[in-house]
Design a protein around this motif. Structure first.
Motif, PDB file in Angstrom:
ATOM      1  N   GLY A 174       0.826  -1.211   0.000  1.00  0.00           N
ATOM      2  CA  GLY A 174       0.000   0.000   0.000  1.00  0.00           C
ATOM      3  C   GLY A 174       0.853   1.249   0.000  1.00  0.00           C
ATOM      4  N   PHE A 175       1.421   1.579   1.158  1.00  0.00           N
ATOM      5  CA  PHE A 175       2.368   2.681   1.272  1.00  0.00           C
ATOM      6  C   PHE A 175       3.136   2.528   2.578  1.00  0.00           C
ATOM      7  CE2 PHE A 175      -1.599   4.258   3.144  1.00  0.00           C
ATOM      8  CZ  PHE A 175      -1.205   4.943   4.286  1.00  0.00           C
ATOM      9  N   LEU A 176       4.186   3.280   2.716  1.00  0.00           N
ATOM     10  CA  LEU A 176       4.948   3.358   3.955  1.00  0.00           C
ATOM     11  C   LEU A 176       4.568   4.637   4.688  1.00  0.00           C
ATOM     12  CD1 LEU A 176       8.414   2.231   2.650  1.00  0.00           C
ATOM     13  CD2 LEU A 176       7.327   1.235   4.670  1.00  0.00           C
ATOM     14  N   LYS A 203      12.945   6.133  -0.256  1.00  0.00           N
ATOM     15  CA  LYS A 203      12.451   5.915  -1.610  1.00  0.00           C
ATOM     16  C   LYS A 203      13.526   5.289  -2.507  1.00  0.00           C
ATOM     17  CE  LYS A 203       9.647   8.918  -3.524  1.00  0.00           C
ATOM     18  NZ  LYS A 203       8.442   8.055  -3.648  1.00  0.00           N
ATOM     19  N   ALA A 204      14.782   5.418  -2.130  1.00  0.00           N
ATOM     20  CA  ALA A 204      15.851   4.756  -2.880  1.00  0.00           C
ATOM     21  C   ALA A 204      15.852   3.250  -2.650  1.00  0.00           C
ATOM     22  CB  ALA A 204      17.201   5.339  -2.483  1.00  0.00           C
ATOM     23  N   LYS A 205      15.130   2.799  -1.610  1.00  0.00           N
ATOM     24  CA  LYS A 205      15.122   1.379  -1.258  1.00  0.00           C
ATOM     25  C   LYS A 205      13.827   0.664  -1.613  1.00  0.00           C
ATOM     26  CE  LYS A 205      19.175   1.537   0.821  1.00  0.00           C
ATOM     27  NZ  LYS A 205      20.348   0.794   0.295  1.00  0.00           N
ATOM     28  N   THR A 206      12.786   1.401  -1.989  1.00  0.00           N
ATOM     29  CA  THR A 206      11.492   0.770  -2.238  1.00  0.00           C
ATOM     30  C   THR A 206      10.681   1.574  -3.253  1.00  0.00           C
ATOM     31  OG1 THR A 206       9.386   0.089  -1.211  1.00  0.00           O
ATOM     32  CG2 THR A 206      10.490   2.007  -0.256  1.00  0.00           C
ATOM     33  N   PRO A 207       9.871   0.900  -4.071  1.00  0.00           N
ATOM     34  CA  PRO A 207       8.976   1.618  -4.983  1.00  0.00           C
ATOM     35  C   PRO A 207       7.674   2.059  -4.321  1.00  0.00           C
ATOM     36  CG  PRO A 207       8.788  -0.738  -5.348  1.00  0.00           C
ATOM     37  CD  PRO A 207       9.879  -0.551  -4.319  1.00  0.00           C
ATOM     38  N   LEU A 208       7.468   1.671  -3.075  1.00  0.00           N
ATOM     39  CA  LEU A 208       6.219   2.027  -2.396  1.00  0.00           C
ATOM     40  C   LEU A 208       6.126   3.534  -2.174  1.00  0.00           C
ATOM     41  CD1 LEU A 208       6.021  -0.724   0.364  1.00  0.00           C
ATOM     42  CD2 LEU A 208       4.420  -0.437  -1.533  1.00  0.00           C
ATOM     43  N   PRO A 209       4.917   4.094  -2.271  1.00  0.00           N
ATOM     44  CA  PRO A 209       4.738   5.495  -1.888  1.00  0.00           C
ATOM     45  C   PRO A 209       5.095   5.693  -0.413  1.00  0.00           C
ATOM     46  CG  PRO A 209       2.791   4.664  -3.027  1.00  0.00           C
ATOM     47  CD  PRO A 209       3.653   3.481  -2.720  1.00  0.00           C
ATOM     48  N   VAL A 210       5.587   6.881  -0.096  1.00  0.00           N
ATOM     49  CA  VAL A 210       5.941   7.209   1.288  1.00  0.00           C
ATOM     50  C   VAL A 210       5.073   8.370   1.752  1.00  0.00           C
ATOM     51  CG1 VAL A 210       7.762   7.971   2.860  1.00  0.00           C
ATOM     52  CG2 VAL A 210       8.318   6.420   0.968  1.00  0.00           C
ATOM     53  N   ALA A 211       4.291   8.122   2.787  1.00  0.00           N
ATOM     54  CA  ALA A 211       3.488   9.160   3.417  1.00  0.00           C
ATOM     55  C   ALA A 211       4.167   9.590   4.702  1.00  0.00           C
ATOM     56  CB  ALA A 211       2.079   8.639   3.711  1.00  0.00           C
ATOM     57  N   VAL A 212       4.066  10.872   5.031  1.00  0.00           N
ATOM     58  CA  VAL A 212       4.731  11.404   6.222  1.00  0.00           C
ATOM     59  C   VAL A 212       3.695  12.013   7.151  1.00  0.00           C
ATOM     60  CG1 VAL A 212       6.374  13.108   7.095  1.00  0.00           C
ATOM     61  CG2 VAL A 212       6.890  11.844   4.993  1.00  0.00           C
ATOM     62  N   GLY A 213       3.776  11.651   8.414  1.00  0.00           N
ATOM     63  CA  GLY A 213       2.853  12.198   9.398  1.00  0.00           C
ATOM     64  C   GLY A 213       3.514  12.431  10.741  1.00  0.00           C
ATOM     65  N   ALA A 223       2.349  21.704   3.114  1.00  0.00           N
ATOM     66  CA  ALA A 223       3.046  22.042   1.865  1.00  0.00           C
ATOM     67  C   ALA A 223       4.521  21.701   1.962  1.00  0.00           C
ATOM     68  CB  ALA A 223       2.851  23.522   1.552  1.00  0.00           C
ATOM     69  N   ALA A 224       5.124  21.956   3.128  1.00  0.00           N
ATOM     70  CA  ALA A 224       6.547  21.666   3.302  1.00  0.00           C
ATOM     71  C   ALA A 224       6.814  20.166   3.181  1.00  0.00           C
ATOM     72  CB  ALA A 224       7.027  22.184   4.651  1.00  0.00           C
ATOM     73  N   ILE A 225       5.949  19.349   3.765  1.00  0.00           N
ATOM     74  CA  ILE A 225       6.113  17.901   3.681  1.00  0.00           C
ATOM     75  C   ILE A 225       5.797  17.394   2.278  1.00  0.00           C
ATOM     76  CG2 ILE A 225       5.216  15.690   4.494  1.00  0.00           C
ATOM     77  CD1 ILE A 225       6.985  17.026   6.532  1.00  0.00           C
ATOM     78  N   ALA A 226       4.773  17.960   1.647  1.00  0.00           N
ATOM     79  CA  ALA A 226       4.358  17.515   0.318  1.00  0.00           C
ATOM     80  C   ALA A 226       5.424  17.766  -0.738  1.00  0.00           C
ATOM     81  CB  ALA A 226       3.059  18.211  -0.086  1.00  0.00           C
ATOM     82  N   ALA A 227       6.367  18.635  -0.463  1.00  0.00           N
ATOM     83  CA  ALA A 227       7.458  18.870  -1.406  1.00  0.00           C
ATOM     84  C   ALA A 227       8.337  17.639  -1.556  1.00  0.00           C
ATOM     85  CB  ALA A 227       8.298  20.057  -0.942  1.00  0.00           C
ATOM     86  N   TYR A 228       8.340  16.772  -0.528  1.00  0.00           N
ATOM     87  CA  TYR A 228       9.222  15.605  -0.528  1.00  0.00           C
ATOM     88  C   TYR A 228       8.462  14.283  -0.604  1.00  0.00           C
ATOM     89  CZ  TYR A 228      12.400  19.103   1.446  1.00  0.00           C
ATOM     90  OH  TYR A 228      13.146  20.231   1.669  1.00  0.00           O
ATOM     91  N   ALA A 229       7.307  14.211   0.056  1.00  0.00           N
ATOM     92  CA  ALA A 229       6.629  12.937   0.263  1.00  0.00           C
ATOM     93  C   ALA A 229       5.558  12.691  -0.792  1.00  0.00           C
ATOM     94  CB  ALA A 229       6.009  12.913   1.654  1.00  0.00           C
TER      95      ALA A 229
END
Length: 280
Positions: A174-176, A203-213, A223-229
């Motif tokens: 699903g996602f990380l 993200k260099a280790k997995t194709p899964l999407p990464v969500a940050v919370g 917005a600051a987090i969405a620039a990366y995640a």
């Protein structure tokens, strides 16, 4: 596993070239009827994925805000069966928005693992986040969940080192979910530059999407987090908005749903306005 609503949603977000917004609320908070109305309103407000907390009396990774929301829900009789009923009711009008149940293993164990997985899949649940089951216990729930057609989303933290990462990634789907701070929910603000570096490394280790919370409270934070995640997770801020709308007895008011969805609209605006960076 076949393609899930989670997979489809993240694929759509990638086509749109933006991060998603994952919103957390506790099922049954402040009462079952208001909770259903709120969850039904979240997609139109900008939620791309909905995390539903499974109320539990001893939520070890949650801060005071989400702990209190669990207590309000439990006070009004919310059960795991009631949470699945909420998902079934939501699915009557929305068959697209992914729903992930987040919580702890004890209620699932008491309900019965096989029964729970069958009922959750039938209700329209797409994935699970169970924070107190490490990879060493994958046979307990993670592997059966994936066989039942449910994604098993794993948490990564700033203390997850290179030696531990392969075990965390092994059966994740699903996602990380990258936890941006050390500590419990809603208690500190992330170091956005450090989060960007960590997300890039993962993200260099997995194709899964990464969500940050954890620690994301405002549209600017999002917005600051969405620039990366690939997605931004917001929970305590939304739950705080719900709490602020309640009366002196913690009962819902006519302002409750709008209080939460107004904040979600702001957060979604921040996510959608984010400028993507090369750190991905």
């Amino acid at each position: 596993m076949t393609t899930t609503r989670i997979d489809a949603r993240f694929a759509a977000l990638e086509r749109e070239g933006r991060a998603g917004l994952v919103t957390f609320v506790s099922a049954g908070d402040p009462d079952p009827e208001t909770s259903l109305a709120l969850v039904r309103a979240l997609p139109a407000a900008g939620a791309d994925v909905i995390e539903l907390g499974m109320p539990f009396s001893d939520p070890m990774s949650d801060g005071p805000t989400i702990q209190a929301s669990s207590q309000r829900a439990l006070k009004h009789g919310q059960t795991l069966a009631g949470t699945l009923a909420l998902v079934r009711a939501f699915r009557e009008g929305d068959d697209a928005t992914p729903i992930v149940l987040m919580g702890y293993y004890n209620p699932i164990y008491i309900y019965g693992v096989d029964r729970f997985l069958a009922d959750a899949h039938a209700a329209g649940v797409d994935g699970l986040i169970v924070v107190d089951l490490p990879p060493e216990e994958d046979a307990e729930l993670c592997v059966p969940a994936m066989k039942a057609g449910l994604s098993f989303v794993r948490l990564l933290t700033p203390t997850t080192d290179a030696a531990r990462l392969p075990a965390v990634l092994a059966n994740t789907s699903g996602f990380l979910y990258y936890v941006s701070i050390t500590g419990v929910t809603g208690t500190a603000k992330p170091d956005f530059a450090a989060v960007g570096r960590a997300v890039a490394a993962v993200k260099a280790k997995t194709p899964l999407p990464v969500a940050v919370g954890f620690g994301v409270r405002t549209a600017a934070d999002a917005a600051a987090i969405a620039a990366y995640a690939d997605a931004v997770v917001v929970g305590s801020a939304i739950v705080s908005a719900i709490k602020a709308s309640l009366d002196a007895n913690d009962a819902a008011t006519p302002a409750t749903v709008e209080a939460a969805t107004a904040l979600v609209r702001e957060l979604a605006g921040g996510v959608r306005a984010a400028r993507r960076t090369a750190a991905e």
